[in-house]
Design a protein around this motif. Sequence first.
Motif, PDB file in Angstrom:
ATOM      1  N   GLN A 111       0.818  -1.222   0.447  1.00  0.00           N
ATOM      2  CA  GLN A 111      -0.113   0.118   0.148  1.00  0.00           C
ATOM      3  C   GLN A 111       0.708   0.877  -0.104  1.00  0.00           C
ATOM      4  O   GLN A 111       1.575   1.403   0.906  1.00  0.00           O
ATOM      5  CB  GLN A 111      -0.767  -0.453   1.024  1.00  0.00           C
ATOM      6  CG  GLN A 111      -1.901  -0.744   1.368  1.00  0.00           C
ATOM      7  CD  GLN A 111      -3.516  -1.191   0.080  1.00  0.00           C
ATOM      8  OE1 GLN A 111      -3.425  -0.308   0.765  1.00  0.00           O
ATOM      9  NE2 GLN A 111      -2.600  -2.075  -0.060  1.00  0.00           N
ATOM     10  N   ASN A 112       0.712   2.297  -1.179  1.00  0.00           N
ATOM     11  CA  ASN A 112       1.070   3.520  -1.404  1.00  0.00           C
ATOM     12  C   ASN A 112       0.070   4.079  -0.030  1.00  0.00           C
ATOM     13  O   ASN A 112      -0.651   4.663  -0.443  1.00  0.00           O
ATOM     14  CB  ASN A 112       1.488   4.225  -2.773  1.00  0.00           C
ATOM     15  CG  ASN A 112       2.477   2.842  -3.270  1.00  0.00           C
ATOM     16  OD1 ASN A 112       3.725   2.457  -2.232  1.00  0.00           O
ATOM     17  ND2 ASN A 112       2.370   2.367  -4.458  1.00  0.00           N
ATOM     18  N   LEU A 113       0.983   5.321   0.646  1.00  0.00           N
ATOM     19  CA  LEU A 113       0.053   6.469   0.905  1.00  0.00           C
ATOM     20  C   LEU A 113       0.879   7.311   1.533  1.00  0.00           C
ATOM     21  O   LEU A 113       1.877   6.897   1.489  1.00  0.00           O
ATOM     22  CB  LEU A 113       0.100   4.991   2.588  1.00  0.00           C
ATOM     23  CG  LEU A 113       0.834   5.165   3.508  1.00  0.00           C
ATOM     24  CD1 LEU A 113       1.088   6.176   4.577  1.00  0.00           C
ATOM     25  CD2 LEU A 113       0.848   3.934   4.179  1.00  0.00           C
ATOM     26  N   THR A 114       0.088   8.199   2.276  1.00  0.00           N
ATOM     27  CA  THR A 114       0.660   9.378   2.453  1.00  0.00           C
ATOM     28  C   THR A 114       0.633   9.949   4.322  1.00  0.00           C
ATOM     29  O   THR A 114      -0.865   9.777   3.961  1.00  0.00           O
ATOM     30  CB  THR A 114      -0.124  10.289   1.253  1.00  0.00           C
ATOM     31  OG1 THR A 114       0.939  10.753  -0.242  1.00  0.00           O
ATOM     32  CG2 THR A 114       0.939  12.466   2.408  1.00  0.00           C
ATOM     33  N   LEU A 115       1.167   9.962   5.115  1.00  0.00           N
ATOM     34  CA  LEU A 115       0.806  10.248   6.068  1.00  0.00           C
ATOM     35  C   LEU A 115       1.381  11.525   6.361  1.00  0.00           C
ATOM     36  O   LEU A 115       1.977  12.156   6.437  1.00  0.00           O
ATOM     37  CB  LEU A 115       2.197   9.832   6.956  1.00  0.00           C
ATOM     38  CG  LEU A 115       1.754   9.610   8.888  1.00  0.00           C
ATOM     39  CD1 LEU A 115       0.277   9.254   8.982  1.00  0.00           C
ATOM     40  CD2 LEU A 115       2.482   8.967   9.181  1.00  0.00           C
ATOM     41  N   GLN A 116      -0.319  12.319   6.742  1.00  0.00           N
ATOM     42  CA  GLN A 116       0.076  13.309   6.842  1.00  0.00           C
ATOM     43  C   GLN A 116      -0.703  14.242   8.724  1.00  0.00           C
ATOM     44  O   GLN A 116      -1.063  13.267   9.383  1.00  0.00           O
ATOM     45  CB  GLN A 116      -1.050  14.649   5.997  1.00  0.00           C
ATOM     46  CG  GLN A 116      -0.918  15.653   6.711  1.00  0.00           C
ATOM     47  CD  GLN A 116      -2.023  16.778   5.388  1.00  0.00           C
ATOM     48  OE1 GLN A 116      -3.039  16.250   4.942  1.00  0.00           O
ATOM     49  NE2 GLN A 116      -2.438  18.270   6.589  1.00  0.00           N
ATOM     50  N   THR A 117       0.464  15.001   9.332  1.00  0.00           N
ATOM     51  CA  THR A 117       0.204  14.935  10.292  1.00  0.00           C
ATOM     52  C   THR A 117       0.237  16.652  10.815  1.00  0.00           C
ATOM     53  O   THR A 117       0.783  17.353  10.048  1.00  0.00           O
ATOM     54  CB  THR A 117       1.700  14.464  11.884  1.00  0.00           C
ATOM     55  OG1 THR A 117       1.877  13.392  11.061  1.00  0.00           O
ATOM     56  CG2 THR A 117       1.469  14.759  13.532  1.00  0.00           C
ATOM     57  N   GLU A 118      -1.092  16.470  11.226  1.00  0.00           N
ATOM     58  CA  GLU A 118      -1.473  18.483  11.979  1.00  0.00           C
ATOM     59  C   GLU A 118      -0.846  18.045  13.423  1.00  0.00           C
ATOM     60  O   GLU A 118      -1.557  17.815  14.210  1.00  0.00           O
ATOM     61  CB  GLU A 118      -2.642  18.559  11.207  1.00  0.00           C
ATOM     62  CG  GLU A 118      -2.396  18.340   9.547  1.00  0.00           C
ATOM     63  CD  GLU A 118      -3.741  19.340   8.953  1.00  0.00           C
ATOM     64  OE1 GLU A 118      -3.830  19.827   8.507  1.00  0.00           O
ATOM     65  OE2 GLU A 118      -4.208  17.894   9.862  1.00  0.00           O
ATOM     66  N   ILE A 119      -0.604  20.089  13.602  1.00  0.00           N
ATOM     67  CA  ILE A 119      -0.652  19.783  15.110  1.00  0.00           C
ATOM     68  C   ILE A 119      -1.594  21.146  15.333  1.00  0.00           C
ATOM     69  O   ILE A 119      -1.395  21.957  15.145  1.00  0.00           O
ATOM     70  CB  ILE A 119       1.062  20.435  15.793  1.00  0.00           C
ATOM     71  CG1 ILE A 119       1.473  18.787  15.567  1.00  0.00           C
ATOM     72  CG2 ILE A 119       0.829  20.604  17.311  1.00  0.00           C
ATOM     73  CD1 ILE A 119       3.127  18.751  16.869  1.00  0.00           C
ATOM     74  N   PHE A 120      -2.591  20.757  16.511  1.00  0.00           N
ATOM     75  CA  PHE A 120      -3.529  22.315  17.207  1.00  0.00           C
ATOM     76  C   PHE A 120      -2.899  22.374  18.521  1.00  0.00           C
ATOM     77  O   PHE A 120      -3.070  21.414  19.115  1.00  0.00           O
ATOM     78  CB  PHE A 120      -5.036  21.355  16.622  1.00  0.00           C
ATOM     79  CG  PHE A 120      -5.132  21.111  15.010  1.00  0.00           C
ATOM     80  CD1 PHE A 120      -6.248  22.088  14.419  1.00  0.00           C
ATOM     81  CD2 PHE A 120      -4.604  19.494  14.586  1.00  0.00           C
ATOM     82  CE1 PHE A 120      -6.646  22.214  13.500  1.00  0.00           C
ATOM     83  CE2 PHE A 120      -5.139  19.402  13.554  1.00  0.00           C
ATOM     84  CZ  PHE A 120      -6.566  20.306  12.524  1.00  0.00           C
ATOM     85  N   ASP A 121      -3.556  22.970  18.870  1.00  0.00           N
ATOM     86  CA  ASP A 121      -2.830  24.166  19.946  1.00  0.00           C
ATOM     87  C   ASP A 121      -4.095  23.961  20.903  1.00  0.00           C
ATOM     88  O   ASP A 121      -5.234  23.437  20.569  1.00  0.00           O
ATOM     89  CB  ASP A 121      -2.484  25.489  19.693  1.00  0.00           C
ATOM     90  CG  ASP A 121      -3.607  26.875  19.069  1.00  0.00           C
ATOM     91  OD1 ASP A 121      -4.639  25.807  19.443  1.00  0.00           O
ATOM     92  OD2 ASP A 121      -3.112  27.758  19.170  1.00  0.00           O
ATOM     93  N   PRO A 122      -3.561  24.522  21.792  1.00  0.00           N
ATOM     94  CA  PRO A 122      -4.530  24.278  23.042  1.00  0.00           C
ATOM     95  C   PRO A 122      -6.086  24.504  22.728  1.00  0.00           C
ATOM     96  O   PRO A 122      -7.402  24.811  22.992  1.00  0.00           O
ATOM     97  CB  PRO A 122      -4.596  24.767  24.641  1.00  0.00           C
ATOM     98  CG  PRO A 122      -3.104  24.673  24.007  1.00  0.00           C
ATOM     99  CD  PRO A 122      -2.704  24.990  22.687  1.00  0.00           C
ATOM    100  N   SER A 123      -6.437  26.113  21.419  1.00  0.00           N
ATOM    101  CA  SER A 123      -7.714  27.323  21.184  1.00  0.00           C
ATOM    102  C   SER A 123      -8.056  26.419  19.835  1.00  0.00           C
ATOM    103  O   SER A 123      -8.980  26.698  19.335  1.00  0.00           O
ATOM    104  CB  SER A 123      -6.742  28.236  20.827  1.00  0.00           C
ATOM    105  OG  SER A 123      -6.609  29.098  22.441  1.00  0.00           O
ATOM    106  N   GLY A 124      -7.322  25.256  19.377  1.00  0.00           N
ATOM    107  CA  GLY A 124      -7.629  24.227  18.334  1.00  0.00           C
ATOM    108  C   GLY A 124      -7.669  25.155  17.044  1.00  0.00           C
ATOM    109  O   GLY A 124      -7.571  24.797  15.717  1.00  0.00           O
ATOM    110  N   ASN A 125      -6.349  25.801  17.254  1.00  0.00           N
ATOM    111  CA  ASN A 125      -5.714  26.235  15.800  1.00  0.00           C
ATOM    112  C   ASN A 125      -4.445  25.470  15.030  1.00  0.00           C
ATOM    113  O   ASN A 125      -3.771  24.883  16.158  1.00  0.00           O
ATOM    114  CB  ASN A 125      -5.027  27.783  16.504  1.00  0.00           C
ATOM    115  CG  ASN A 125      -6.089  28.953  16.524  1.00  0.00           C
ATOM    116  OD1 ASN A 125      -7.176  28.519  16.004  1.00  0.00           O
ATOM    117  ND2 ASN A 125      -5.480  29.083  18.361  1.00  0.00           N
TER     118      ASN A 125
END
Length: 844
Positions: A219-233
């Motif tokens: 399986q080929n894939l892209t693993l995306q990671t996003e970080i959200f701060d305590p306010s949801g930004n």
Amino acid sequence: MKYPYLLLLCYLMGGIVACQSVKESSYTRTEDFNFDWQFLLNEEGDFSTTTVDDANWRTLNLPHDWSVEAPFDSINGEGCTAYLPGGLGWYRKHFVTKKADDQKVFVLFDGIYNNSEVWLNGIKLGNRPYGYVPFYFDLTPHLAPQGQDNVIAVKVDHTRYADSRWYTGSGIYRNVQLITTSKLHIPIWGTFVSTPEVTTDQATVQIEVKLQNDFAENQNLTLQTEIFDPSGNKVATTQSELTVAANSSEIIQQQLKLGKPSLWDIDHPHLYQAVNTIVQGDKKVENHTTTFGVRSFRFDVNEGFFLNGKNRKIKGVCLHHDAGLVGAAVPKGVWRRRFETLKAGGCNAIRIAHNPGSEEFLGLCNEMGFLVQDEFFDEWDYPKDKRLNKWETKVDSITQGYGQHFQAWAERDLKTTVLAHRNHPSIIQWSIGNEIEWTYPRNAASTGFFDPQATGNYFWTQPPNSIEKIRELQQTLPRKEYDIGKTGQKLAKWTRELDTTRPVIANCILPSASYESGLADALDIIGYSYRRVMYDYGKKNYPDLPLMGTESLGHYHEWKAIRERPFVSGTFLWTGISYLGESNGQWPSKAVNSGLLDLAGFPHPTYYMYKTMWTDEPHIYITSQTPNKSLFKLDEKGEPVEKNPGKWQRMIWGWQDVNVHWNYRPEEMVIVEVLSSCEEVELFLNDLSLGKKRLDQFDDHIYKWAVPFAAGELTAVGTKAGQEVRTSIKTATTPTKITVQPDKKTLQADGYDVAHLVVQLVDQAGNPVKHQNQKVHFELTDGINSLGVDTGASSNVQPFQANQLLTDKGRALLIVQAGRKAANATVTVTGDGLEPALVNLILK
């Protein structure tokens, strides 16, 4: 938490920008699996098959503890179980298959006490002896076809009802979840987020993600990671492209930078979220969210504990996993109320003694800013005598515990705990064991404490044997099959294989032996159990190993010793809240009054003593007692001056016997004890000054006056740093009415939310009546359920599951839980000859 947004995979190639919309996945990964189970308490028969008729079984919601529902009985467990039974129970739940062909389904149990076995559609999935660890099973191979019914059956065998220290509860006492994933997925506990570099300007976030491919093709894939701060930004993002081979897994490391991070600490427990997304083509296959905190900490051998670069003392308490009348199945709202009280008293840390805590418990510690020591085991190679503690007289079939399973299960249980818990920012220590030494006779004997000819008291004398003598005996005394040092090294190695961001510690009740037996060599920090008098001994003779108290008495001199020694990081008091069990056959006492709070969460005087030392705010608390019952006695001048030796031993685990009322015989001599952080306190009786006293006059940190009783109002007025504070107690008469104080009047109709209703008898003038007791009755309307009633007193063996009880100090507690429908509910409290009280609750 879901983040509905349009994900654009954009790349610049030869000056051309190509963007593609990504479709959301079509399923929810985590489903609450707590509601509508069938339950039967029965030691006969097999109820694992699909043909079992469970229509007439009891329907209930999880978490559930059947032991706490039973009446107290003096034959049950000789006190170590709080006189409550065990037994064998069955749980069954029917559910419909919803998964697609390319999906997998798991059931995740956060804890079952204990010796559990699980079946799906009559096929056994496995078992788990240990009652304190989470575990899961893959249901996929045995699920019925799409849209058809399944039945999951769970057998819980707690017939060995006194098999742990102390009260354990029985049943599926923690949350259960149904987890649905793609065949290409992040496994349960498949992420690890750490913050190896943290400053106020920037933080490095290290993310480890395991990817599991259960397809028969690569399986080929892209693993995306996003970080959200305590306010949801959204504050950071990265992505990686990779291929995961068929029927295999890959672990990928990602690193992100955060500017000006909001740090997680005791006072401001800021929480971030890392959202991992698996993307294939234009399809978002799966979202996985990990909550974490950005913080740094260290233990210095000379200066103690540092959190985010700031030197702080660990002001901790030990907690068992039960909570009085709810037993081991503790709603989050019950823990929250108790944590709020502890926090208000200056507590900043919790040692989960003596076994791993629940996911919900740890999540609340993250949210509220408690440092946590997560403890793995109370037994290693050899068992403990649960009935009598330490004095190992016998271990029989009823008290045989985890030692029976340690060789086969320890590695799996330890590693499961670390994997499941390592993302919690609150956890700062892994404890591999509690007071293990005495189960290895060579270690106990080498200290000299168990020599009949030895003198001194364990709690406040040095080890009878010298270091040289201990070393000699460690080499010459007979050894049993297993060695404590080698076992400690093994457990520490398993821990560090999965997490090196936290130190390994153990609670050592015989640290002088642990240093020489090899156990201390396995540790990053050594914890002392009731060995305050050895802090200087350890620092002098073993200067390279940090030390701290990990189990200490709740007395002034314990904290004074730590406050005066920068190299001692802090301590965990025994205990933060009184717990069921360990009453050692002292019927009708079902608990030990060792907590800062009692079984109902009401503060003991110990709480106010520690509040004077653990908080900066000025405060005062008044108690009293007659000289014949007081810990103190009067000198020739009529002043309360010294401890009464005959009563000292009785109060080791708690506080001296005092009253919180002002009701005595006229002119009866009364010793008034005032706990205060004020530099000076003046006592008044009916506006007549009884004199000012200074705190530095009292070596035990307790203000004391001898006062001839007169009815009226006793008032203490103190000053601290120029700020005045006062409190008073009044003489009460006969109770005439009932007051009820709920901690909330609006509840969420979610089947979980709770309200605590505190009942107090009062007289005609409205004064609380704390010197008389009376039976009160509770009546509830539809929409809410009673979780039970209690007074908090350890001697109260009235059933928790009742609609009436006799008060203690004129006080009682009712806990109610919301149903799952919006409603207006009413609680009415009555008593013979008393004006009733009524409370209206809104469920929405």
